[in-house]
Motif scaffolding. Structure first.
Motif, PDB file in Angstrom:
ATOM      1  N   GLU A  13       0.827  -1.202   0.000  1.00  0.00           N
ATOM      2  CA  GLU A  13       0.000   0.000   0.000  1.00  0.00           C
ATOM      3  C   GLU A  13       0.867   1.261   0.000  1.00  0.00           C
ATOM      4  O   GLU A  13       0.533   2.256  -0.655  1.00  0.00           O
ATOM      5  N   ILE A  14       1.990   1.224   0.714  1.00  0.00           N
ATOM      6  CA  ILE A  14       2.914   2.361   0.706  1.00  0.00           C
ATOM      7  C   ILE A  14       3.473   2.563  -0.690  1.00  0.00           C
ATOM      8  O   ILE A  14       3.547   3.695  -1.186  1.00  0.00           O
ATOM      9  N   ILE A  15       3.855   1.479  -1.337  1.00  0.00           N
ATOM     10  CA  ILE A  15       4.388   1.571  -2.701  1.00  0.00           C
ATOM     11  C   ILE A  15       3.344   2.137  -3.641  1.00  0.00           C
ATOM     12  O   ILE A  15       3.642   3.013  -4.471  1.00  0.00           O
ATOM     13  N   ASN A  16       2.101   1.699  -3.528  1.00  0.00           N
ATOM     14  CA  ASN A  16       1.022   2.226  -4.377  1.00  0.00           C
ATOM     15  C   ASN A  16       0.814   3.719  -4.136  1.00  0.00           C
ATOM     16  O   ASN A  16       0.646   4.487  -5.092  1.00  0.00           O
ATOM     17  N   GLU A  17       0.811   4.143  -2.867  1.00  0.00           N
ATOM     18  CA  GLU A  17       0.629   5.564  -2.533  1.00  0.00           C
ATOM     19  C   GLU A  17       1.766   6.414  -3.102  1.00  0.00           C
ATOM     20  O   GLU A  17       1.534   7.474  -3.672  1.00  0.00           O
ATOM     21  N   LEU A  18       2.995   5.948  -2.914  1.00  0.00           N
ATOM     22  CA  LEU A  18       4.141   6.703  -3.429  1.00  0.00           C
ATOM     23  C   LEU A  18       4.136   6.760  -4.951  1.00  0.00           C
ATOM     24  O   LEU A  18       4.479   7.782  -5.550  1.00  0.00           O
ATOM     25  N   SER A  19       3.756   5.667  -5.570  1.00  0.00           N
ATOM     26  CA  SER A  19       3.692   5.627  -7.030  1.00  0.00           C
ATOM     27  C   SER A  19       2.660   6.623  -7.554  1.00  0.00           C
ATOM     28  O   SER A  19       2.921   7.356  -8.515  1.00  0.00           O
ATOM     29  N   ALA A  20       1.505   6.666  -6.919  1.00  0.00           N
ATOM     30  CA  ALA A  20       0.460   7.602  -7.329  1.00  0.00           C
ATOM     31  C   ALA A  20       0.878   9.049  -7.075  1.00  0.00           C
ATOM     32  O   ALA A  20       0.611   9.938  -7.890  1.00  0.00           O
ATOM     33  N   ALA A  21       1.557   9.300  -5.962  1.00  0.00           N
ATOM     34  CA  ALA A  21       1.947  10.667  -5.606  1.00  0.00           C
ATOM     35  C   ALA A  21       3.083  11.196  -6.484  1.00  0.00           C
ATOM     36  O   ALA A  21       3.131  12.393  -6.773  1.00  0.00           O
ATOM     37  N   THR A  22       3.990  10.312  -6.902  1.00  0.00           N
ATOM     38  CA  THR A  22       5.160  10.765  -7.657  1.00  0.00           C
ATOM     39  C   THR A  22       5.041  10.551  -9.153  1.00  0.00           C
ATOM     40  O   THR A  22       5.785  11.156  -9.923  1.00  0.00           O
ATOM     41  N   GLY A  23       4.137   9.670  -9.573  1.00  0.00           N
ATOM     42  CA  GLY A  23       4.006   9.366 -10.992  1.00  0.00           C
ATOM     43  C   GLY A  23       5.049   8.372 -11.486  1.00  0.00           C
ATOM     44  O   GLY A  23       5.151   8.121 -12.689  1.00  0.00           O
ATOM     45  N   LEU A  24       5.816   7.793 -10.587  1.00  0.00           N
ATOM     46  CA  LEU A  24       6.824   6.794 -10.957  1.00  0.00           C
ATOM     47  C   LEU A  24       6.184   5.416 -11.046  1.00  0.00           C
ATOM     48  O   LEU A  24       5.117   5.172 -10.475  1.00  0.00           O
ATOM     49  N   GLN A  25       6.837   4.517 -11.739  1.00  0.00           N
ATOM     50  CA  GLN A  25       6.349   3.149 -11.861  1.00  0.00           C
ATOM     51  C   GLN A  25       6.404   2.449 -10.510  1.00  0.00           C
ATOM     52  O   GLN A  25       7.300   2.692  -9.707  1.00  0.00           O
ATOM     53  N   ARG A  26       5.437   1.544 -10.278  1.00  0.00           N
ATOM     54  CA  ARG A  26       5.394   0.819  -9.010  1.00  0.00           C
ATOM     55  C   ARG A  26       6.668   0.014  -8.785  1.00  0.00           C
ATOM     56  O   ARG A  26       7.156  -0.073  -7.658  1.00  0.00           O
ATOM     57  N   ALA A  27       7.216  -0.569  -9.837  1.00  0.00           N
ATOM     58  CA  ALA A  27       8.435  -1.379  -9.690  1.00  0.00           C
ATOM     59  C   ALA A  27       9.598  -0.518  -9.223  1.00  0.00           C
ATOM     60  O   ALA A  27      10.388  -0.934  -8.366  1.00  0.00           O
ATOM     61  N   ASP A  28       9.716   0.681  -9.770  1.00  0.00           N
ATOM     62  CA  ASP A  28      10.801   1.579  -9.374  1.00  0.00           C
ATOM     63  C   ASP A  28      10.643   2.024  -7.919  1.00  0.00           C
ATOM     64  O   ASP A  28      11.611   2.062  -7.153  1.00  0.00           O
ATOM     65  N   VAL A  29       9.426   2.345  -7.544  1.00  0.00           N
ATOM     66  CA  VAL A  29       9.158   2.762  -6.165  1.00  0.00           C
ATOM     67  C   VAL A  29       9.421   1.593  -5.216  1.00  0.00           C
ATOM     68  O   VAL A  29       9.988   1.777  -4.138  1.00  0.00           O
ATOM     69  N   GLY A  30       9.066   0.385  -5.631  1.00  0.00           N
ATOM     70  CA  GLY A  30       9.312  -0.802  -4.816  1.00  0.00           C
ATOM     71  C   GLY A  30      10.790  -1.014  -4.549  1.00  0.00           C
ATOM     72  O   GLY A  30      11.187  -1.347  -3.432  1.00  0.00           O
ATOM     73  N   VAL A  31      11.624  -0.786  -5.565  1.00  0.00           N
ATOM     74  CA  VAL A  31      13.069  -0.925  -5.403  1.00  0.00           C
ATOM     75  C   VAL A  31      13.591   0.109  -4.409  1.00  0.00           C
ATOM     76  O   VAL A  31      14.428  -0.199  -3.551  1.00  0.00           O
ATOM     77  N   VAL A  32      13.083   1.331  -4.483  1.00  0.00           N
ATOM     78  CA  VAL A  32      13.517   2.392  -3.571  1.00  0.00           C
ATOM     79  C   VAL A  32      13.098   2.072  -2.133  1.00  0.00           C
ATOM     80  O   VAL A  32      13.903   2.210  -1.203  1.00  0.00           O
ATOM     81  N   VAL A  33      11.870   1.630  -1.933  1.00  0.00           N
ATOM     82  CA  VAL A  33      11.385   1.306  -0.585  1.00  0.00           C
ATOM     83  C   VAL A  33      12.193   0.146  -0.005  1.00  0.00           C
ATOM     84  O   VAL A  33      12.610   0.190   1.160  1.00  0.00           O
ATOM     85  N   GLU A  34      12.433  -0.897  -0.799  1.00  0.00           N
ATOM     86  CA  GLU A  34      13.244  -2.031  -0.337  1.00  0.00           C
ATOM     87  C   GLU A  34      14.654  -1.572   0.024  1.00  0.00           C
ATOM     88  O   GLU A  34      15.206  -1.979   1.044  1.00  0.00           O
ATOM     89  N   GLY A  35      15.242  -0.727  -0.827  1.00  0.00           N
ATOM     90  CA  GLY A  35      16.576  -0.214  -0.553  1.00  0.00           C
ATOM     91  C   GLY A  35      16.624   0.601   0.728  1.00  0.00           C
ATOM     92  O   GLY A  35      17.571   0.489   1.514  1.00  0.00           O
TER      93      GLY A  35
END
Length: 93
Positions: A5-27
């Protein structure tokens, strides 16, 4: 809220792809875990809070099923302390 859900929220807020946001959150989470577990350093995030290492002393515990005492070894655990600004925001909500 889950990590997905955090990844989805960040993706929607930034316009970045979910996969890219997922990599950043994991990192981000890996950096915090490495800092605490391997480097033994606390992590301070201004305006959010701090991740600290707390030491637990050795103690005697009880196994109530077998009615015996056990020794619990000393160990360190991670903890989170919210910042004053975060606490103040929670009080207003």
């Amino acid at each position: 809220m889950t990590k997905a859900e955090i990844i989805n929220e960040l993706s929607a807020a930034t316009g970045l792809q979910r996969a890219d946001v997922g990599v950043v959150v994991e990192g981000f989470m890996e950096i915090i875990k490495k800092s605490l577990a391997e480097n033994r350093e606390n992590v301070y995030l201004r305006g959010f809070g701090s991740f600290n290492i707390k030491h637990r002393a050795a103690k005697t515990g009880r196994n109530i099923q077998k009615n015996t005492t056990i020794q619990i070894a000393a160990h360190d655990i991670p903890s989170f302390k919210p910042s004053k600004a975060f606490i103040a925001k929670m009080d207003k909500a």
